[in-house]
Motif scaffolding. Structure first.
Motif, PDB file in Angstrom:
ATOM      1  N   LYS A   1       0.838  -1.195   0.000  1.00  0.00           N
ATOM      2  CA  LYS A   1       0.000   0.000   0.000  1.00  0.00           C
ATOM      3  C   LYS A   1       0.876   1.249   0.000  1.00  0.00           C
ATOM      4  O   LYS A   1       2.059   1.206   0.354  1.00  0.00           O
ATOM      5  CB  LYS A   1      -0.894   0.021   1.248  1.00  0.00           C
ATOM      6  CG  LYS A   1      -2.087  -0.918   1.174  1.00  0.00           C
ATOM      7  CD  LYS A   1      -3.133  -0.394   0.222  1.00  0.00           C
ATOM      8  CE  LYS A   1      -4.459  -1.108   0.362  1.00  0.00           C
ATOM      9  NZ  LYS A   1      -5.488  -0.519  -0.518  1.00  0.00           N
TER      10      LYS A   1
ATOM     11  N   THR B   1      -2.363   8.110   2.961  1.00  0.00           N
ATOM     12  CA  THR B   1      -3.593   7.501   2.475  1.00  0.00           C
ATOM     13  C   THR B   1      -4.178   6.660   3.597  1.00  0.00           C
ATOM     14  O   THR B   1      -3.562   6.492   4.647  1.00  0.00           O
ATOM     15  CB  THR B   1      -3.349   6.605   1.254  1.00  0.00           C
ATOM     16  OG1 THR B   1      -2.743   5.361   1.694  1.00  0.00           O
ATOM     17  CG2 THR B   1      -2.433   7.267   0.243  1.00  0.00           C
TER      18      THR B   1
ATOM     19  N   GLY C   1      -4.646   3.471   3.085  1.00  0.00           N
ATOM     20  CA  GLY C   1      -4.328   2.107   2.684  1.00  0.00           C
ATOM     21  C   GLY C   1      -3.869   1.217   3.817  1.00  0.00           C
ATOM     22  O   GLY C   1      -4.097   0.002   3.802  1.00  0.00           O
TER      23      GLY C   1
ATOM     24  N   THR D   1      -6.305  -1.423   5.274  1.00  0.00           N
ATOM     25  CA  THR D   1      -6.400  -2.783   4.731  1.00  0.00           C
ATOM     26  C   THR D   1      -5.380  -3.689   5.390  1.00  0.00           C
ATOM     27  O   THR D   1      -5.689  -4.825   5.781  1.00  0.00           O
ATOM     28  CB  THR D   1      -6.200  -2.767   3.208  1.00  0.00           C
ATOM     29  OG1 THR D   1      -7.411  -2.339   2.573  1.00  0.00           O
ATOM     30  CG2 THR D   1      -5.875  -4.159   2.670  1.00  0.00           C
TER      31      THR D   1
ATOM     32  N   THR E   1      -5.524   4.930  -8.437  1.00  0.00           N
ATOM     33  CA  THR E   1      -6.860   5.346  -8.013  1.00  0.00           C
ATOM     34  C   THR E   1      -6.960   6.863  -8.096  1.00  0.00           C
ATOM     35  O   THR E   1      -6.790   7.571  -7.104  1.00  0.00           O
ATOM     36  CB  THR E   1      -7.162   4.853  -6.588  1.00  0.00           C
ATOM     37  OG1 THR E   1      -6.843   3.468  -6.469  1.00  0.00           O
ATOM     38  CG2 THR E   1      -8.625   5.051  -6.243  1.00  0.00           C
TER      39      THR E   1
ATOM     40  N   SER F   1      -6.618   4.580  -2.571  1.00  0.00           N
ATOM     41  CA  SER F   1      -5.952   3.407  -2.021  1.00  0.00           C
ATOM     42  C   SER F   1      -5.760   2.274  -3.022  1.00  0.00           C
ATOM     43  O   SER F   1      -6.389   1.219  -2.904  1.00  0.00           O
ATOM     44  CB  SER F   1      -6.772   2.909  -0.817  1.00  0.00           C
ATOM     45  OG  SER F   1      -6.057   1.949  -0.086  1.00  0.00           O
TER      46      SER F   1
ATOM     47  N   THR G   1      -3.813  -1.010  -4.608  1.00  0.00           N
ATOM     48  CA  THR G   1      -3.204  -2.123  -3.892  1.00  0.00           C
ATOM     49  C   THR G   1      -2.442  -3.017  -4.862  1.00  0.00           C
ATOM     50  O   THR G   1      -2.888  -3.251  -5.985  1.00  0.00           O
ATOM     51  CB  THR G   1      -4.264  -2.991  -3.186  1.00  0.00           C
ATOM     52  OG1 THR G   1      -5.263  -2.148  -2.622  1.00  0.00           O
ATOM     53  CG2 THR G   1      -3.647  -3.841  -2.097  1.00  0.00           C
TER      54      THR G   1
ATOM     55  N   GLY H   1      -8.143  -2.534  -6.939  1.00  0.00           N
ATOM     56  CA  GLY H   1      -8.619  -1.391  -6.182  1.00  0.00           C
ATOM     57  C   GLY H   1     -10.044  -1.067  -6.556  1.00  0.00           C
ATOM     58  O   GLY H   1     -10.657  -1.718  -7.404  1.00  0.00           O
TER      59      GLY H   1
ATOM     60  N   GLN I   1     -13.402   2.100   0.130  1.00  0.00           N
ATOM     61  CA  GLN I   1     -12.355   1.454  -0.654  1.00  0.00           C
ATOM     62  C   GLN I   1     -11.643   0.364   0.128  1.00  0.00           C
ATOM     63  O   GLN I   1     -11.484  -0.763  -0.350  1.00  0.00           O
ATOM     64  CB  GLN I   1     -11.341   2.506  -1.138  1.00  0.00           C
ATOM     65  CG  GLN I   1     -11.868   3.426  -2.207  1.00  0.00           C
ATOM     66  CD  GLN I   1     -10.830   4.443  -2.656  1.00  0.00           C
ATOM     67  OE1 GLN I   1      -9.651   4.125  -2.772  1.00  0.00           O
ATOM     68  NE2 GLN I   1     -11.264   5.662  -2.907  1.00  0.00           N
ATOM     69  N   ASP I   2     -11.197   0.710   1.327  1.00  0.00           N
ATOM     70  CA  ASP I   2     -10.450  -0.264   2.121  1.00  0.00           C
ATOM     71  C   ASP I   2     -11.353  -1.142   2.976  1.00  0.00           C
ATOM     72  O   ASP I   2     -10.910  -1.720   3.974  1.00  0.00           O
ATOM     73  CB  ASP I   2      -9.388   0.445   2.947  1.00  0.00           C
ATOM     74  CG  ASP I   2      -8.234   0.888   2.065  1.00  0.00           C
ATOM     75  OD1 ASP I   2      -7.451   0.029   1.637  1.00  0.00           O
ATOM     76  OD2 ASP I   2      -8.148   2.091   1.758  1.00  0.00           O
TER      77      ASP I   2
END
Length: 615
Positions: free
Chosen positions: A281, A286, A288, A291, A442, A489, A491, A504, A511-512
């Motif tokens: 990530k 972010t 991210g 996740t 993204t 995010s 990935t 993603g 998103q996550d």
């Protein structure tokens, strides 16, 4: 490993080939990206061309004034890298200016107080220069053509324009001139043009043309950040007072000097080992990391054999998401400004302790962890529509350990001043070429509904600064030159040490949630990429939204009505406040994978516009 046999039905086949694959949230962008691969371009040429076309054909979801994080793997470099296309806050954007001078407790979600430095253009130029092979004119040809000659509007563009029609007519005349064609909302399927945007990119191509490919790209970067683009943005922000969600008109804070002072950058991804996979990530500027935190928590549960749309699976994922996002709102921020304890947040000891909080029933509290010396929790506004057990005051007392909480409030103007209070969204794409180069991105921001069109350019600015907090002590506090804690995010994952999967989804705070759901279905239920996308999905709105007015709905889980009635009943028995959406309403995922020479891709059927292509 044992797992549930997935339903073999999918809406479309998983793309399978050896030459190249492209998946994006719009079929035209996918076709353009695939066309670049067919004409000898690599994944990065195709990615940049795809990104610029997405700005044109999905203007309600992203635009030139927006931002983008990218994860790429260049076989020549030999390791994945993150490209940061998230511009920072302007130098004039201070907490004192907004809170004390203007009397605001949140950064507005629309208008000219919320733009950061537009970051996507420079990020794409950096990628094209260092990893691509095509010239700028060739990469921009399709975007310029669609903006000049027209493209068919998807239904959501028309619907979005309709929501802000009154705002455009009364307060944003430049947006009305651009989007209210023939005096009204353009119909879905009608051909739409944006000649001013086409000319902006055509002028950049003309003024940068000469010398080597790299010299052209560097000249284009200067034209954007110091030439006519920056000059038009500077003049618009200085001279125009623009109505926003506060019910007042404000001039902008962004200047040409802010534009000139920033460039996209390259950094290492953060990662987490999950079995044979290494999930990558972008950094804690972010969300991210949320996740990765969910995976760190879920690794302690036995997911093999669980129905990936059953109550046990959904309950565990939702409860772990609540914990991860509570930490997001407590610890994440721009690591160039604040310390973010990433190593601790992903450590076995920290997650063993946090995992004990996952019980048999749904939590209705915000429960961030406690890490001495780091973080400050948010005590969010609770949405009036949330049916929760948090007390008559409508605001629950969060469990924050020794971390002091920051109040999130919103100055809410009268209804007649809130025209155009709509939330934007995002686009996504994944590309792999025959050489093994991979790119996942993204892009978002610069939505047609976020701020007025700058007439000289044909696009508007973004509003990413609404994700800052007006509290000096919070990690996500607004500060000049600082990156907001974005929801964007993309990935990437390695499998057995080799680049394997890129994926993603649009969706802001969702998103996550959809990203780990996809991954867990693929890894634990044996579903292929398309099956993992098509499977019934859900999200929780338990924690504070990242978008104005930053409300939370404790305990709420929204599920597609393809989730079995008995599963919904069981989730409610466990204390979840379940809201049932329509059949195909959750997620807009795309994905691409590489297994040896075999390349695969898939795209979301929801919304009837995302497509994957390849051969």
């Amino acid at each position: 490993m044992s797992f549930v046999t997935p339903d073999p039905f999918t809406t479309r086949p998983e793309i399978d080939g050896t030459f190249g694959v492209v998946a994006s949230t719009h079929w035209i962008a996918t076709a353009v990206g695939m066309g670049v691969l067919e004409r000898g371009g690599n994944a990065f040429d195709a990615g940049v061309a795809t990104a610029f076309v997405l700005q044109v054909v999905e203007p309600h979801l992203n635009g030139p004034g927006g931002d983008v994080p990218v994860i790429l793997h260049d076989v020549r470099v030999g390791r994945p890298q993150v490209v940061c296309g998230q511009g920072p806050a302007p130098q004039a954007a201070t907490i004192a200016r907004l809170r004390d001078d203007l009397g605001l407790d949140l950064v507005p979600g629309t208008g000219l107080l919320a733009p950061c430095v537009p970051g996507s253009f420079d990020a794409y130029m950096l990628i094209l220069r260092d990893h691509g092979t095509w010239r700028l004119a060739d990469v921009l040809e399709a975007a310029i053509g669609y903006a000049r000659d027209g493209y068919p509007l998807v239904e959501r563009v028309s619907a979005t324009i309709a929501t802000v029609e009154g705002l455009f007519r009364e307060h944003w005349p430049s947006s009305a001139a651009t989007y209210l064609k023939d005096g009204g909302v353009p119909a879905p399927g009608s051909l739409f043009t944006n000649p001013a945007l086409a000319e902006t990119y055509a002028r950049i191509v003309r003024e940068s043309a000469s010398g080597t490919r790299e010299e052209e790209i560097e000249r284009a970067r200067r034209i954007w950040s110091q030439g006519f683009v920056a000059e038009a943005i500077d003049a618009f922000c200085r001279t125009q007072a623009v109505m926003d969600v506060t019910g007042r008109a404000h001039k902008g804070l962004l200047t040409g000097a802010d534009m000139a002072a920033w460039q996209a950058s390259v950094e290492e991804p953060i990662s987490y080992e999950y079995g044979r996979y290494t999930v990558l990530k972008a950094g804690p500027w972010t969300q991210g990391l949320a996740t990765l935190q969910q995976l760190a928590l879920l690794k302690g549960f036995s997911l093999d054999g669980l129905d990936p749309a059953g109550p046990d699976f959904i309950h565990l994922q939702v409860e772990c998401a609540k914990l991860a996002f509570a930490d997001r709102d407590t610890f994440y921020g721009d690591p160039a400004f604040v310390g973010v304890p990433v190593e601790t947040l992903l450590s076995d000891s920290y997650n063993a302790e946090r995992r004990r909080l996952v019980g048999e029933t749904a939590s209705l509290e915000q429960r961030p962890g406690t890490i001495p010396g780091y973080g400050k929790a948010l005590d969010a506004r609770v949405s009036e529509g949330a049916r929760t057990a948090v007390g008559a005051s409508g605001a629950g007392e969060p469990t924050v350990g020794k971390i002091e909480a920051t109040k999130i409030r919103a100055t809410v103007p009268p209804d007649d001043a809130r025209a155009g209070v709509v939330r934007g969204d995002t686009v996504h794409f994944d590309i792999i070429d025959r050489h093994g180069n991979m790119m996942t991105a993204t892009p978002s921001g610069g939505w047609l509904q976020s701020s007025p069109v700058i007439p000289a350019l044909g696009f508007c600015l973004g509003t990413r600064a609404q994700m800052f907090v007006l509290d000096e002590d919070h990690p996500a506090a607004l500060a000049p030159g600082k990156r907001p804690r974005s929801t964007l995010s993309p990935t990437m994952a390695l499998r057995d040490g080799q680049p394997y999967l890129a994926w993603g989804s649009p969706g802001g705070d969702q998103q996550d949630q959809w990203i780990p759901q996809f991954f867990l279905r693929h890894v634990h239920a044996g579903m292929n990429l398309q099956e993992s996308i098509d499977a019934p999905a859900w999200h929780t709105e338990h924690f504070p939204s990242s978008f104005w007015p930053r409300t939370a709905r404790p305990g709420v889980v929204v599920v597609e009505d393809r989730i079995a009635p008995e599963t919904i009943a069981e989730l409610r028995r466990r204390g979840h406040i379940v809201e049932v959406g329509s059949n195909w309403s959750e997620g807009r995922l795309t994905a691409a994978s590489r297994d040896g020479r075999r390349l695969r891709a898939a795209a979301n059927p929801r919304g009837m516009q995302a497509y994957a292509a390849g051969r």
